[in-house]
Enzyme design. Structure first.
Site, PDB file in Angstrom:
ATOM      1  N   LYS A 137      66.464  29.368  30.342  1.00  0.00           N
ATOM      2  CA  LYS A 137      65.962  28.923  31.677  1.00  0.00           C
ATOM      3  C   LYS A 137      67.588  27.627  32.253  1.00  0.00           C
ATOM      4  O   LYS A 137      67.507  27.699  33.032  1.00  0.00           O
ATOM      5  CB  LYS A 137      65.225  27.457  31.323  1.00  0.00           C
ATOM      6  CG  LYS A 137      63.382  27.985  30.600  1.00  0.00           C
ATOM      7  CD  LYS A 137      63.006  28.206  29.897  1.00  0.00           C
ATOM      8  CE  LYS A 137      61.315  28.932  29.501  1.00  0.00           C
ATOM      9  NZ  LYS A 137      60.589  27.543  28.237  1.00  0.00           N
TER      10      LYS A 137
ATOM     11  N   GLN B 267      59.758  22.220  25.348  1.00  0.00           N
ATOM     12  CA  GLN B 267      59.608  24.231  24.723  1.00  0.00           C
ATOM     13  C   GLN B 267      58.266  23.849  23.635  1.00  0.00           C
ATOM     14  O   GLN B 267      58.745  23.042  22.216  1.00  0.00           O
ATOM     15  CB  GLN B 267      60.719  23.856  24.242  1.00  0.00           C
ATOM     16  CG  GLN B 267      61.289  25.630  23.969  1.00  0.00           C
ATOM     17  CD  GLN B 267      60.821  26.682  25.201  1.00  0.00           C
ATOM     18  OE1 GLN B 267      61.289  26.172  25.841  1.00  0.00           O
ATOM     19  NE2 GLN B 267      59.702  27.209  24.302  1.00  0.00           N
TER      20      GLN B 267
ATOM     21  N   ASP C  30      55.548  23.610  34.464  1.00  0.00           N
ATOM     22  CA  ASP C  30      55.304  24.477  33.244  1.00  0.00           C
ATOM     23  C   ASP C  30      53.428  24.110  33.425  1.00  0.00           C
ATOM     24  O   ASP C  30      52.851  25.451  32.790  1.00  0.00           O
ATOM     25  CB  ASP C  30      55.046  24.473  32.065  1.00  0.00           C
ATOM     26  CG  ASP C  30      56.320  24.587  30.963  1.00  0.00           C
ATOM     27  OD1 ASP C  30      56.316  25.957  31.984  1.00  0.00           O
ATOM     28  OD2 ASP C  30      57.016  24.380  30.144  1.00  0.00           O
TER      29      ASP C  30
END
Ligand code: NAP
Length: 280
Positions: free
Chosen positions: A49, A93, A116
Site C-alpha cells: 500500500k 491493517q 476501506d
C-alpha cells in the site's frame, strides 16, 4: 478457452488514472497506515500500500506499533489521525492481535476517512445505493467486469462466501448492477447445483481448488477472489484454474487477478476522500 482477465494491467491503468487526478489537487492526498505487531502477511500488504501511494503521488504516514499496544493507545492514535487535516484516509491493517477489539477500531475511524469502507455508516450508504466509498475488493471486481464489457444486468450471479469484507458487499454491488444474485456459504445445501446456474461466479471462500470444473457452467465468467497457499506454499485461489479455464468464457488468475485491483481501488478511495475534504 477462457479469456484471462488481467488484473495487473487493469490495476496499473486505474492507478495511472488516480495519479493523474491526484496531481491536480491543491495539496497532496494522504493515507495513514496503522500496523500493529509483526504479522508477516500484514507487513507485506502494508508495504504494498505504501508503494501504491508513492506511485499515485499520495503521501503515506506509516504508524508501526508494537504487538503489545493497548486498545486505549490505538484508539488515541486513531483520534489524532481523525483530526489531522493532512490525513485523508486511515487504514488499520487487519487482523489485529487477539487482545485488541477490531470492531471498536473500525467504528473509531471517522467515516469520511474510512477508505476501506468498513464503517457501518459507509456500509449503510453502499447498501442504499448512495456510497461515499466502495469496499475495495468488490469494487475491483466490478471494475474488471466493466473493463471487459461483461454484462451483469439480468445475469445469474453466484457469490461464494458471505464475509462483511468480500461476500456480502460483492452480492450487493452485483445486485445494484441488476444481476440476480445468490450468496452461498458453508451451510448452503447442494452448492454445485447453484454454482452450475451461474453466468457470473465469484468465489471468496479461502479453500484451494474448491471450485472444480463440474461446478461451473459452460461459458461462465469466473472471478477468483481468494488468496490461498497451496501445498507447496504457492499463492493460489479457490478455483481449480487448469480444469475450469477451458469451460469459462472469462477467468481471473491468482496471482494477477483481483489482488492488484483491490490495491488500486484503495488508491481511488483515498483520492475520493481527499476531494471530499477539499470540497471538490
Ligand atoms: P472469511 O471471512 O473466512 O469468509 C469465508 C466465507 O466462505 C464464509 O462466508 C464461509 O461461510 C464461506 N465458506 C467456507 N467454507 C465454505 C464451503 N465449504 N462452502 C461454501 N462456503 C464456504 O474470508 P474473506 O475475508 O471473505 O476472504 C475470502 C478469501 O478471499 C480468502 O482467501 C482471502 O484471503 C481472500 N481475500 C482476497 C482479497 C483480495 O484482494 N484478492 C481481499 C480479501 C480477501 P460461513 O459464513 O458460513 O462461515
Amino acid at each position: 478457452m477462457a479469456i484471462r482477465i488481467d488484473g495487473k494491467a487493469l490495476a496499473a491503468k486505474v492507478k495511472a488514472r488516480t495519479a493523474a487526478e491526484a496531481a491536480k489537487l491543491p495539496r497532496q492526498a494522504g493515507l495513514a497506515v496503522i500496523l500493529v505487531g509483526e504479522n508477516p502477511a500484514s507487513k507485506v500488504y502494508v508495504a504494498g500500500k505504501e508503494k501504491d501511494c508513492a506511485e499515485c503521488g499520495i503521501r503515506s504516514f506509516p504508524h508501526k506499533l508494537p504487538a503489545e499496544t493497548t486498545q486505549e493507545e490505538l484508539l488515541a492514535l486513531i483520534e489524532k489521525l481523525n483530526n489531522d487535516p493532512d490525513v485523508d484516509g486511515i487504514l488499520c491493517q487487519l487482523p489485529l492481535p487477539e487482545h485488541l477489539d477490531e470492531e471498536a477500531v473500525i467504528h473509531a475511524i471517522r467515516p469520511d476517512k474510512d477508505v476501506d469502507c468498513f464503517h457501518p455508516f459507509n456500509v449503510g450508504r453502499m447498501v442504499i445505493g448512495r456510497p461515499v466509498f466502495l469496499p475495495c475488493t468488490p469494487a475491483g471486481v466490478m471494475e474488471m467486469l466493466r473493463e471487459y464489457d461483461i454484462p451483469v444486468r439480468g445475469k445469474r450471479c453466484v457469490v461464494l462466501g458471505r464475509s462483511n469484507i468480500v461476500g456480502k458487499p460483492m452480492g450487493m454491488l452485483l445486485t445494484q448492477a441488476d444481476g440476480t444474485v445468490t450468496i452461498c456459504h458453508s451451510r448452503t445445501e447442494d452448492l454445485a447445483s447453484i454454482t452450475r446456474q451461474a453466468d457470473i461466479l465469484v468465489s471468496a471462500i479461502g479453500k484451494t481448488r474448491f471450485v472444480t470444473a463440474d461446478m461451473v457452467k459452460e461459458g461462465a465468467v469466473v472471478i477468483d477472489v481468494a488468496m490461498n497457499r497451496d501445498e507447496n506454499g504457492k499463492l493460489c485461489g479457490d478455483v481449480d484454474f487448469a480444469a475450469v479455464e477451458p469451460r469459462a468464457s472469462y477467468i481471473t488468475p491468482v496471482p494477477g487477478g483481483v489482488g492488484p485491483m483491490t490495491r488500486a481501488m484503495l488508491m481511488e478511495n483515498i483520492l475520493t476522500a481527499a476531494k471530499n475534504h477539499l470540497g471538490l
